[in-house]
Design a protein around this motif. Structure first.
Motif, PDB file in Angstrom:
ATOM      1  N   LEU A  15     -28.614  -4.545  27.124  1.00  0.00           N
ATOM      2  CA  LEU A  15     -29.170  -4.358  28.459  1.00  0.00           C
ATOM      3  C   LEU A  15     -30.446  -5.153  28.683  1.00  0.00           C
ATOM      4  CD1 LEU A  15     -28.559  -0.649  29.442  1.00  0.00           C
ATOM      5  CD2 LEU A  15     -27.926  -2.696  30.721  1.00  0.00           C
ATOM      6  N   TYR A  29     -36.082  -8.317  42.327  1.00  0.00           N
ATOM      7  CA  TYR A  29     -36.487  -6.972  42.729  1.00  0.00           C
ATOM      8  C   TYR A  29     -35.540  -5.991  42.025  1.00  0.00           C
ATOM      9  CZ  TYR A  29     -37.299  -2.978  45.757  1.00  0.00           C
ATOM     10  OH  TYR A  29     -37.595  -1.749  46.230  1.00  0.00           O
ATOM     11  N   SER A  31     -33.830  -3.378  42.598  1.00  0.00           N
ATOM     12  CA  SER A  31     -32.510  -2.999  43.120  1.00  0.00           C
ATOM     13  C   SER A  31     -31.569  -4.200  43.159  1.00  0.00           C
ATOM     14  CB  SER A  31     -32.629  -2.334  44.484  1.00  0.00           C
ATOM     15  OG  SER A  31     -33.156  -3.234  45.409  1.00  0.00           O
ATOM     16  N   ILE A  44     -25.837   0.743  35.367  1.00  0.00           N
ATOM     17  CA  ILE A  44     -26.945   1.528  34.821  1.00  0.00           C
ATOM     18  C   ILE A  44     -27.600   2.309  35.950  1.00  0.00           C
ATOM     19  CG2 ILE A  44     -27.427  -0.039  32.907  1.00  0.00           C
ATOM     20  CD1 ILE A  44     -29.977  -0.851  34.526  1.00  0.00           C
ATOM     21  N   LEU A  45     -28.262   3.358  35.578  1.00  0.00           N
ATOM     22  CA  LEU A  45     -28.957   4.174  36.569  1.00  0.00           C
ATOM     23  C   LEU A  45     -30.283   3.518  36.924  1.00  0.00           C
ATOM     24  CD1 LEU A  45     -28.279   7.604  34.941  1.00  0.00           C
ATOM     25  CD2 LEU A  45     -27.585   6.992  37.251  1.00  0.00           C
ATOM     26  N   GLU A  46     -30.607   3.558  38.175  1.00  0.00           N
ATOM     27  CA  GLU A  46     -31.862   2.946  38.602  1.00  0.00           C
ATOM     28  C   GLU A  46     -33.051   3.553  37.881  1.00  0.00           C
ATOM     29  OE1 GLU A  46     -31.421   2.643  43.064  1.00  0.00           O
ATOM     30  OE2 GLU A  46     -33.239   1.465  42.735  1.00  0.00           O
ATOM     31  N   GLY A  47     -32.939   4.882  37.700  1.00  0.00           N
ATOM     32  CA  GLY A  47     -34.040   5.598  37.062  1.00  0.00           C
ATOM     33  C   GLY A  47     -34.340   5.109  35.657  1.00  0.00           C
ATOM     34  N   THR A  48     -33.337   4.481  35.009  1.00  0.00           N
ATOM     35  CA  THR A  48     -33.588   4.004  33.653  1.00  0.00           C
ATOM     36  C   THR A  48     -34.130   2.582  33.652  1.00  0.00           C
ATOM     37  OG1 THR A  48     -31.322   3.242  33.478  1.00  0.00           O
ATOM     38  CG2 THR A  48     -31.789   5.455  32.697  1.00  0.00           C
ATOM     39  N   LEU A  49     -33.969   1.915  34.797  1.00  0.00           N
ATOM     40  CA  LEU A  49     -34.411   0.519  34.867  1.00  0.00           C
ATOM     41  C   LEU A  49     -35.937   0.431  34.936  1.00  0.00           C
ATOM     42  CD1 LEU A  49     -33.600  -2.467  35.196  1.00  0.00           C
ATOM     43  CD2 LEU A  49     -33.535  -2.094  37.660  1.00  0.00           C
ATOM     44  N   TYR A  50     -36.522   1.328  35.732  1.00  0.00           N
ATOM     45  CA  TYR A  50     -37.971   1.253  35.934  1.00  0.00           C
ATOM     46  C   TYR A  50     -38.770   1.405  34.650  1.00  0.00           C
ATOM     47  CZ  TYR A  50     -36.986   1.079  40.868  1.00  0.00           C
ATOM     48  OH  TYR A  50     -36.530   0.685  42.082  1.00  0.00           O
ATOM     49  N   PRO A  51     -38.472   2.397  33.846  1.00  0.00           N
ATOM     50  CA  PRO A  51     -39.235   2.494  32.597  1.00  0.00           C
ATOM     51  C   PRO A  51     -39.057   1.255  31.715  1.00  0.00           C
ATOM     52  CG  PRO A  51     -37.488   4.147  32.656  1.00  0.00           C
ATOM     53  CD  PRO A  51     -37.577   3.544  34.007  1.00  0.00           C
ATOM     54  N   LEU A  52     -37.857   0.683  31.737  1.00  0.00           N
ATOM     55  CA  LEU A  52     -37.604  -0.486  30.908  1.00  0.00           C
ATOM     56  C   LEU A  52     -38.448  -1.670  31.383  1.00  0.00           C
ATOM     57  CD1 LEU A  52     -35.893  -1.524  28.587  1.00  0.00           C
ATOM     58  CD2 LEU A  52     -34.217  -2.287  30.262  1.00  0.00           C
TER      59      LEU A  52
ATOM     60  N   ILE B  44     -44.317   4.132  36.025  1.00  0.00           N
ATOM     61  CA  ILE B  44     -42.862   4.306  36.116  1.00  0.00           C
ATOM     62  C   ILE B  44     -42.520   5.251  37.255  1.00  0.00           C
ATOM     63  CG2 ILE B  44     -40.823   5.201  34.930  1.00  0.00           C
ATOM     64  CD1 ILE B  44     -42.225   4.384  32.289  1.00  0.00           C
ATOM     65  N   SER B  78     -28.187   8.391  42.437  1.00  0.00           N
ATOM     66  CA  SER B  78     -28.201   6.953  42.147  1.00  0.00           C
ATOM     67  C   SER B  78     -29.338   6.600  41.184  1.00  0.00           C
ATOM     68  CB  SER B  78     -28.283   6.137  43.442  1.00  0.00           C
ATOM     69  OG  SER B  78     -29.623   5.843  43.756  1.00  0.00           O
ATOM     70  N   MET B  79     -30.421   7.353  41.262  1.00  0.00           N
ATOM     71  CA  MET B  79     -31.522   7.108  40.320  1.00  0.00           C
ATOM     72  C   MET B  79     -31.220   7.702  38.955  1.00  0.00           C
ATOM     73  SD  MET B  79     -33.593   5.446  42.224  1.00  0.00           S
ATOM     74  CE  MET B  79     -35.105   5.340  41.310  1.00  0.00           C
ATOM     75  N   PHE B  85     -30.561  10.305  31.304  1.00  0.00           N
ATOM     76  CA  PHE B  85     -31.197   9.108  30.749  1.00  0.00           C
ATOM     77  C   PHE B  85     -30.886   8.933  29.275  1.00  0.00           C
ATOM     78  CE2 PHE B  85     -34.878   9.098  34.050  1.00  0.00           C
ATOM     79  CZ  PHE B  85     -33.947   8.852  35.033  1.00  0.00           C
ATOM     80  N   MET B  90     -31.186   2.696  28.225  1.00  0.00           N
ATOM     81  CA  MET B  90     -31.500   1.765  27.164  1.00  0.00           C
ATOM     82  C   MET B  90     -32.867   2.081  26.590  1.00  0.00           C
ATOM     83  SD  MET B  90     -31.948   1.037  30.282  1.00  0.00           S
ATOM     84  CE  MET B  90     -33.321   0.774  31.323  1.00  0.00           C
TER      85      MET B  90
END
Lengths: 138, 720
Positions: A15, A29, A31, A44-52, B44, B78-79, B85, B90
């Motif tokens: 990922l 951006y 999204s 993937i879930l958006e919520g997991t993208l931000y922390p990454l 975050i 969606s989030m 998680f 990841m």
């Protein structure tokens, strides 16, 4: 050992690489990243993208700038730093090496056991190389 | 109808439905909790909030006038929720292991504190809850249970702990399991599934535990023992389920679901912890002996301060202290009341179930059935359930947000009142009028010139109603207590609601007639029911065999049937009534205006007693034998008199020995269970062989012997 676990482990590994690769093509951006991943059938879930992203940014691999948006609050557009670029290059080399190795292993079905053994060793070496950046940065 | 509020979200004004806002708030909080150990946690969460704000904006642009719950739900899905998680994300190894570490060591168990931030009285239970990482509610319930079981010992322990333990604001919610109803895996309300989640067991285990009694009740025919218990038990389980349903909150939000699955309650680690701590304490004592004295002093002062704090509004100084103690006390009393009520509820269910067999004999029109159930459930059980729910909600610290629950309770209880009133009115109607039938028994005048009324038991066996069905003994005493006896097939009952009346005959012969009575809503019906009473008297010369009770089958129902055996004795003739007449039960139920019930334990208030020979004289009935001598043969002591049974037996033996002169032979064999009496009498010139076999229950051996001896005596008198 369940299949879901193994699958998510596999996914986890690539990922970060995918995300960096998307950003490398130009400012992105979050999204948009999600959209592009979706197109490639990588959900993937958006919520997991931000922390990454935050983590990569904190590791100085990414930088961002604020862009005013018409549809809401200002957006964060991410781009690779120099460090990020070289990090990506290394990852890409690892990926190419690994994927061809994996391909060879998979296609080696039916051949002699000796060959298989050799390829396995090769693959493992490569993986070890490739994993180093991960451990350093996390 | 939902309230729409405006919120400032990421610098934008967003109109949003109130419940939607609550969900959003909870979601953001759950994110914050999840990322709390991440380096850039604020960033975050901020990014995610930003994105959410943007999505809301899009929705508004697309034409929505405000944000609804569905919108929030769509955005959240969606989030992704925090619990998703870990599965897909990841988040690299270190992050998730950090997360686990957070659960294990972020909140070190350290020392046992009282939790000042979540307390009902002194925060002792709450502190223990966070120490052992168990839901505080469970500790509280356990504490109250133990307080009940230990007769107040726990109450003192609480005060001691309150005094000893230091107080601390344990602000951060300790990661631990909380008991929730698991709505995602529910069959009825998710109570059992939630319990399974809490204890980390398979969900079928609690389900099986709850179902076993029900299943066993179904197989009633296969296991013919102690069934009302199972009925009652499953009834109590049902009650428990309902209470749990009302008390345990449903896991709705992500955080709640996470809390539900939470960290495993690790007994092993608790054990280790305690062991460690004990060692530590030992060391500590060795090292700091001197400091302790002064420490205790400061602590006790602090405690006094705190007790004062707790009781602040009540008054000053000593009064404050008293009122604090009082608070604890009231709390435990309330707990005890709640538990008593629970026990009472269970008893009502159990006993309600065990009189089920009798249900078939009540005049049961559909209305009575309906009102009967209405009264049991709504009038008796409902307030108990309501009080329990109230109490446990208090323990769990749930604050009722809406008043509909209270209104529902109130409305249902009103229904209960209505149905119990209607029940009494309807039953009273059914017992309004009396019908009476008189039958004359064809009697041959006895050759001996006297008449002896003896009771015979019906051929079919009848069993006393035993509340808990623990024994099927045919104990005489039981029958006396219960009055009603049930046949094995439960299709008929034996009632001994009867009387014997001795009267002076108008001519010089014996006459016997039977008066049957019953009650119903009208006279004709009542007469019909009276007619249906099945009662046959048989005569063998001077002995009149009267069935000991009459049988009512489930078609004729219970109609307060009564029976009077009228015996007309001619002047100069003697009469004897079986002593068992003493244990006849006479009772009356009167309907009409209200319902009255009266029971006369006394056999009769007439001028004679059973078990004694009487002679009819011109002036009335007269006892035979010397009245002044209680030991005279004509006047054996009454079974009810408070004389030692052994003494009675001795007295009866004496009597028999006296009579023995008339006997050719007599053999009485006492065994443990059976006693056989064989007598050959030569009184009438013929060799009458009379034998009697009786069984005496083991427990009341002396009483049994007494009965047998008494029977022997009767036989002897008979042979005279």
């Amino acid at each position: 050992m369940n299949i879901e676990n193994t699958q998510s482990q596999m996914k986890k590994g690539v990922l970060e690489f995918c995300i960096l690769s998307i950003i490398r093509r130009g400012e992105a951006y979050p999204s948009d990243i999600i959209e592009e991943m979706k197109k490639a059938d990588l959900h993937i879930l958006e919520g997991t993208l931000y922390p990454l992203l935050t983590r990569l940014k904190n590791a100085d691999l990414l930088s961002y700038r604020w862009v005013e948006s018409q549809s809401g609050p200002p957006r964060k557009y991410f781009s690779l730093t120099d460090k990020g670029l070289s990090f990506y290059a290394e990852l890409e080399a690892t990926w190419r090496g690994m994927s061809s190795a994996v391909e060879r292993v998979i296609n080696a079905e039916g051949q002699g056991t000796r060959d298989e053994g050799q390829e396995n060793t090769e693959g493992r070496e490569k993986r070890e190389e490739g994993e180093q950046p991960f451990t350093v940065d996390s | 109808m939902k309230k729409v509020i405006n919120i400032n979200f990421q610098g934008r004004v967003i109109p949003i439905e109130e419940p939607a806002y609550e969900n959003l708030k909870k979601y953001v909080e759950s994110l914050r909790a999840y990322f709390s150990n991440e380096e850039g946690k604020d960033e975050i969460v901020n990014d995610i909030e930003n994105r959410i704000a943007e999505l809301f904006n899009e929705k508004m642009k697309a034409g929505a006038s405000f944000i609804t719950e569905e919108h929030v739900e769509a955005v959240i899905s969606s989030m992704g929720r925090p619990e998703q998680f870990d599965e897909i994300s990841m988040n690299d190894e270190s992050a998730s292991s950090q997360h686990k570490q957070y659960q294990r060591s972020e909140h070190p168990r350290g020392n046992l504190f009282r939790n000042a931030s979540d307390k009902l009285i002194g925060g002792v239970c709450s502190g223990m809850g966070s120490y052992f990482r168990v839901d505080t509610t469970i500790i509280r319930v356990l504490f109250v249970l133990l307080a009940f079981g230990s007769f107040g010992f726990m109450f003192f322990l609480y005060i001691i702990l309150w005094a000893i333990l230091p107080s601390k604001y344990i602000t951060e919610a300790v990661v631990r399991r909380k008991l929730y109803r698991d709505a995602d895996h529910k069959v009825i309300a998710g109570v059992l599934s939630g319990i399974a989640q809490y204890f980390d067991i398979q969900v079928w285990i609690p389900r099986l535990i709850f179902l076993i009694p029900v299943l066993l009740s179904v197989f009633k025919e296969t296991f013919p023992f102690g069934f009302p218990i199972f009925y009652g038990f499953s009834g109590s389980l049902l009650l428990t389920y309902i209470i749990l349903w009302a008390v345990i909150p449903k896991a709705v939000t992500a955080t709640e679901k996470m809390e539900m699955k939470g960290e495993k309650i690790d007994l092993e680690s608790i054990k280790h912890k305690i062991q460690d701590e004990l060692q530590g304490v030992k060391k500590h004592i060795d090292e700091n002996k001197d400091q302790w004295a002064s420490n205790i002093k400061t602590k006790s002062t602090a405690f006094a301060e705190e007790v004062k704090e707790t009781a602040k509004p009540a008054g000053r100084g000593f009064l404050r202290f008293i009122s604090a103690i009082f608070k604890v006390f009231v709390f435990f009393i309330l707990g005890i009341i709640a538990l008593t009520l629970f026990a009472l509820g269970s008893v009502i269910v159990i006993s309600g179930v065990s009189i089920m067999p009798l249900k078939n004999f009540f005049p049961n029109t559909g209305m009575i059935q309906l009102y009967g159930w209405g009264s049991i459930l709504l009038f008796f059980l409902l307030p108990i359930v309501a009080l329990l729910v109230y109490f446990f909600r208090k323990l769990a610290g749930i604050k009722s947000t809406s008043s509909w629950l209270g209104w529902t309770w109130g409305a249902l209880w009103t229904l209960g009142w209505i149905s119990i009133t209607l029940l009494f009115v309807t039953i009273s109607k059914e017992f309004k009028r009396t019908g009476q039938v008189k039958q004359t028994v064809q009697l041959q005048q006895p050759s001996t010139g006297n008449l002896q009324l003896m009771f015979t038991d019906p051929e079919e066996k009848f069993y006393p109603m035993d509340w808990f069905d623990l024994s099927n003994e045919t104990d005489e005493e039981m029958a006396v207590i219960n009055g009603l006896r049930l046949s094995r097939k439960e299709d008929s009952i034996l009632m001994n609601n009867m009387r014997i009346r001795l009267q002076k005959s108008k001519d010089d012969s014996f006459h016997v007639s039977i008066v049957k009575r019953a009650r119903a809503s009208n006279a004709a019906d009542a007469e019909m029911y009276a007619e249906q009473i099945n009662f046959k008297v048989e005569q063998t010369d001077s002995i009149l065999n009267i069935p000991y009770g009459f049988i009512i089958d489930n078609k004729s129902k219970f109609r307060n049937q009564q029976l009077i055996v009228v015996v007309e004795v001619p002047v100069g003739k003697e009469v004897y009534v079986d002593r068992r007449a003493n244990s006849l039960n006479w009772f009356n139920i009167r309907g009409g205006n209200g319902l009255t019930f009266n029971m006369e334990d006394d056999y009769d208030n007439e001028s004679w007693r059973p078990g004694v020979w009487y002679k009819m004289t011109a002036s009335g009935i007269e006892r035979m034998g010397d009245l002044s001598d209680p030991d005279a043969p004509g006047q054996p002591p009454l079974p009810d008199s408070p004389i030692d049974p052994e003494e009675k037996i001795e007295r009866l033996r004496e009597e028999i020995r006296e009579k023995e002169k008339e006997l050719k032979s007599a053999a009485i064999k006492f065994n443990k269970k059976d006693t056989t009496i064989e007598m050959v009498s030569g009184a009438n010139g013929s060799n009458n062989k009379i034998s009697s076999v009786a069984s005496a229950p083991e427990q009341t051996a002396s009483k049994g012997n007494f009965q047998i001896l008494f029977r022997a005596l009767n036989l002897l008198k008979l042979a005279r």
